[in-house]
Structure formats: structure tokens, C-alpha cells
Design an enzyme around this catalytic site. Sequence first.
Site, mmCIF file in Angstrom:
data_model
loop_
_atom_site.group_PDB
_atom_site.id
_atom_site.type_symbol
_atom_site.label_atom_id
_atom_site.label_comp_id
_atom_site.label_asym_id
_atom_site.label_seq_id
_atom_site.Cartn_x
_atom_site.Cartn_y
_atom_site.Cartn_z
ATOM 1 N N LYS A 42 56.439 36.307 22.244
ATOM 2 C CA LYS A 42 57.476 37.299 22.568
ATOM 3 C C LYS A 42 58.837 36.814 22.072
ATOM 4 O O LYS A 42 59.002 35.642 21.718
ATOM 5 C CB LYS A 42 57.494 37.544 24.069
ATOM 6 C CG LYS A 42 57.899 36.332 24.895
ATOM 7 C CD LYS A 42 57.602 36.536 26.382
ATOM 8 C CE LYS A 42 57.995 35.303 27.164
ATOM 9 N NZ LYS A 42 57.468 35.349 28.543
ATOM 10 N N TYR A 268 90.913 27.502 18.555
ATOM 11 C CA TYR A 268 91.417 28.513 19.498
ATOM 12 C C TYR A 268 91.757 27.887 20.843
ATOM 13 O O TYR A 268 90.998 27.061 21.358
ATOM 14 C CB TYR A 268 90.350 29.582 19.756
ATOM 15 C CG TYR A 268 90.189 30.580 18.640
ATOM 16 C CD1 TYR A 268 91.220 31.451 18.306
ATOM 17 C CD2 TYR A 268 88.997 30.656 17.941
ATOM 18 C CE1 TYR A 268 91.065 32.378 17.287
ATOM 19 C CE2 TYR A 268 88.827 31.583 16.919
ATOM 20 C CZ TYR A 268 89.869 32.446 16.600
ATOM 21 O OH TYR A 268 89.706 33.355 15.603
HETATM 22 C C1 PLP Z 1 56.730 34.170 28.739
HETATM 23 C C2 PLP Z 1 55.474 34.196 29.455
HETATM 24 C C3 PLP Z 1 54.569 33.133 29.363
HETATM 25 C C4 PLP Z 1 54.882 31.843 28.618
HETATM 26 O O1 PLP Z 1 55.789 31.090 29.362
HETATM 27 P P1 PLP Z 1 56.249 29.614 28.928
HETATM 28 O O2 PLP Z 1 56.970 29.119 30.108
HETATM 29 O O3 PLP Z 1 57.160 29.791 27.752
HETATM 30 O O4 PLP Z 1 55.032 28.846 28.599
HETATM 31 C C5 PLP Z 1 53.346 33.258 30.002
HETATM 32 N N1 PLP Z 1 53.044 34.368 30.718
HETATM 33 C C6 PLP Z 1 53.903 35.400 30.848
HETATM 34 C C7 PLP Z 1 53.506 36.590 31.640
HETATM 35 C C8 PLP Z 1 55.142 35.346 30.235
HETATM 36 O O5 PLP Z 1 55.984 36.378 30.375
#
Ligand code: PLP
Length: 379
Positions: A42, A268
Site C-alpha cells: 500500500k 529562513y
Molecule cells: C499496513 C498493514 C499491514 C502491514 O503493517 P506493517 O506494520 O507495515 O508490517 C498489515 N495489515 C494491515 C491490515 C495493514 O493495514
Amino acid sequence: MLRSTFAHIDLDAIAANYRAITAFVAGESPGGSPPSVIAVVKANAYGHGAGPVARALEQAGAEMLACADIEEAVALRTAGVRAGILVFGAMSVSDLGGLFEHDLVPTISTPTAARAVEAEAARRGTQIRYHLKIDTGMHRLGFRHDSLRQTLPELLASPHLQLAAVYTHFATAEDPEHPLMERQRAAFDGALATLADMGVPPMRRHAANSAAMLRDSRVWFDAVRPGLLLYGVPPPPLATTVLVHPAMRLVSRVVSIKGLRSGESVGYGARYTAALPRRIAVVPAGYADGLDRRLAGRGHVLVGGRRAPIVGSVSMDMITIDVSDVPCAPGDEVVLLGRQGGEVIDVREMAATIGTIPWEVLCRVGTRIERIYNPAEAF
Ligand SMILES: *Cc1c(COP(=O)(O)O)cnc(C)c1O
């Protein structure tokens, strides 16, 4: 044309991390079939670039990938991904056509989503396989573990929906002190027993993100769902014996060097004033590239194989670093994340410096940062 600030993404490292995780969960589950690994890609594969990363994972053997929403999943298909794709997010307000047109596996986590997906499948005269999400204590999405007998019958009776797997998600997996993970584990076991009791045939089960996977083999079930660890970053504060390597190196170059006399300030807000004469290098990467403004006066970069402090404000397109003690010249490589010589600035360090988590640091690497893949994509 390539900007002087870019991210180098090591697809071999990601493939090797995937294999190391697969071996880890296989090695410690003697007998029975080892859990499979659902590779989480994702948010543009945690900033590494969804298409190339997903294809590399697929080549490394991943049979299922996971992403946040239908739009991300469609982008993966467009990039040529053929593996199964699980969509984590809520379906209730999405355009559901993509699920059917691109052969995606939705998560059904609310009665509203169940009705919407059922209606769309019925309209198309087809059936669709889904994963059922159980809320065991995160209290965001999912059917409550303790009211399944009331909430599930309609979903289970939906003629166009086929239950392929059931899962939950832990809220405190990276905190060994917190009691919630153990409560969630028990609640998930209870939910599985309830499903069996309701006459639902056995199905695949999964629960573990990276942290949960590292902590407790009892939550591996039939599949694990690592994200962060795939990219070579163990979730802090956990350490791991799984041999993973960071896959992203964020680099730039010195574009200019100038002297600062005592009493003069840089950048800045004139936030940094030199007490003594200083040598300042300008690096063309700023908050638009994902460098947090809180790095000013706290963070470091690597140049000439040494650590140099970030001084003065982080601007949109530039930072200034103190190279008084570091021999360097315009054109020299500057490492913002990664290794140079014997030194390293890793994602965990940068996250700790600015008071956030590594997930956020990776996701914030800017859209204008070109990702350069190694090996050059052979697809
Ligand atoms: C993002 C996510 C993961 C992976 O999580 P990590 O902590 O990056 O390993 C697993 N399951 C779900 C439902 C997620 O949203």
C-alpha cells in the site's frame, strides 16, 4: 534528465527480504504447511514505487499482495501485476467496478460494504471471493468479534459472496508491554470458534503485521502480512534476527559551498547563527521532497563518509549543512537516508529525530523524487 536528489530502490533487497521472511515463518513452524506471506504494498509500496516493487515481489514468489484501496489495486494491475491482490480498505463508498474488472479480493468489514459488494456482484451475475475482517480491539473497521452471531448471518447468506479468509489487525503489536495484543489474540480465537459454531467451514486466517509476526508465532495462522519489514526496516523498538536490508537510499549532491562569518545566520527565520566561522553546504532537497522541517538543528546527512549536521531551516527545496569539519566540494554525493562509507543514517534514526515513525518517513518521500531501480527493471 535526472534531478540531483533521487531515491535509489534496491529491488533485489526487497526480494531477498521477502525470501528471508518466508524462510523465517517456514523455519519456525515445523510440520503442517508454513504460513504464506501476503506482501503489503500500500501507499506506493511504502514510498518505494508500487509497480516495480510489486512485480519484484511477484517474481520472488509472492502469490498475494495487499494494498489500501481499489484505486491502488487497479494501478498494480495496470503495472502488470498478476498475483492476487487483497484490498484492505472499506468498500462502502468506493466505486466497486474495479473489483470485478481487475479480479481483486475485497475486504468486507461492515454490513454496508457487504450489501454494496453483493449488489454489484448480483448486477454483474457473478460471484466474488472476499476476506472477512473481524474487529478484535482496534475499533476502526471490522465486524465486532463479540456480536458475530447478530451481524454475520446476512453476509454469510449473500448468494454472490464467497468467504475465502478471515482476518484481524493488531493495534499495539510493536509494544510488548501493552496488554491489548494478547486480548486481541484471544478475541480472534474466540471469533474463529464462533464462526465454526455458526457452521462456517474452515477457511484461511491471518492477523500479523511485521511487529506481530516478529513477536508471536501463535498469530501467524495461515498467512502473515508484513509491510515495513519487507522494506528492510524492523518496526521500532523491536529488533530481529530476520536478516533484512533497507531497500531505499535517498541521495543528493552538494550544489554550493559558502563561508559563514561569526554572527551571521543562514536560511529562513535566521534560526541558526554561527558562533564561529563555519563552512556551509547547500543541498537541493527540502520539505517538498519529504524532509521534515523538524530536522533543522537535529538531523544529519552523510557527506565524504562523515556525518554533517543540518543547520538552519529546512526549506521547500533546500537544506543547509555544516561541513566545517568535512572535506567536500560541489558535486559530492550527500546521503539523506542510507549508507556512505562506514556511516549510516537509517529510517529509524530519521523517524526518531523528528518524533515520528519509520512508516511515515518512507511514505513522505516526495512525489517529485525519482525512484531509480536496481537492478534496472528487467520486465
Ligand atoms: C499496513 C498493514 C499491514 C502491514 O503493517 P506493517 O506494520 O507495515 O508490517 C498489515 N495489515 C494491515 C491490515 C495493514 O493495514
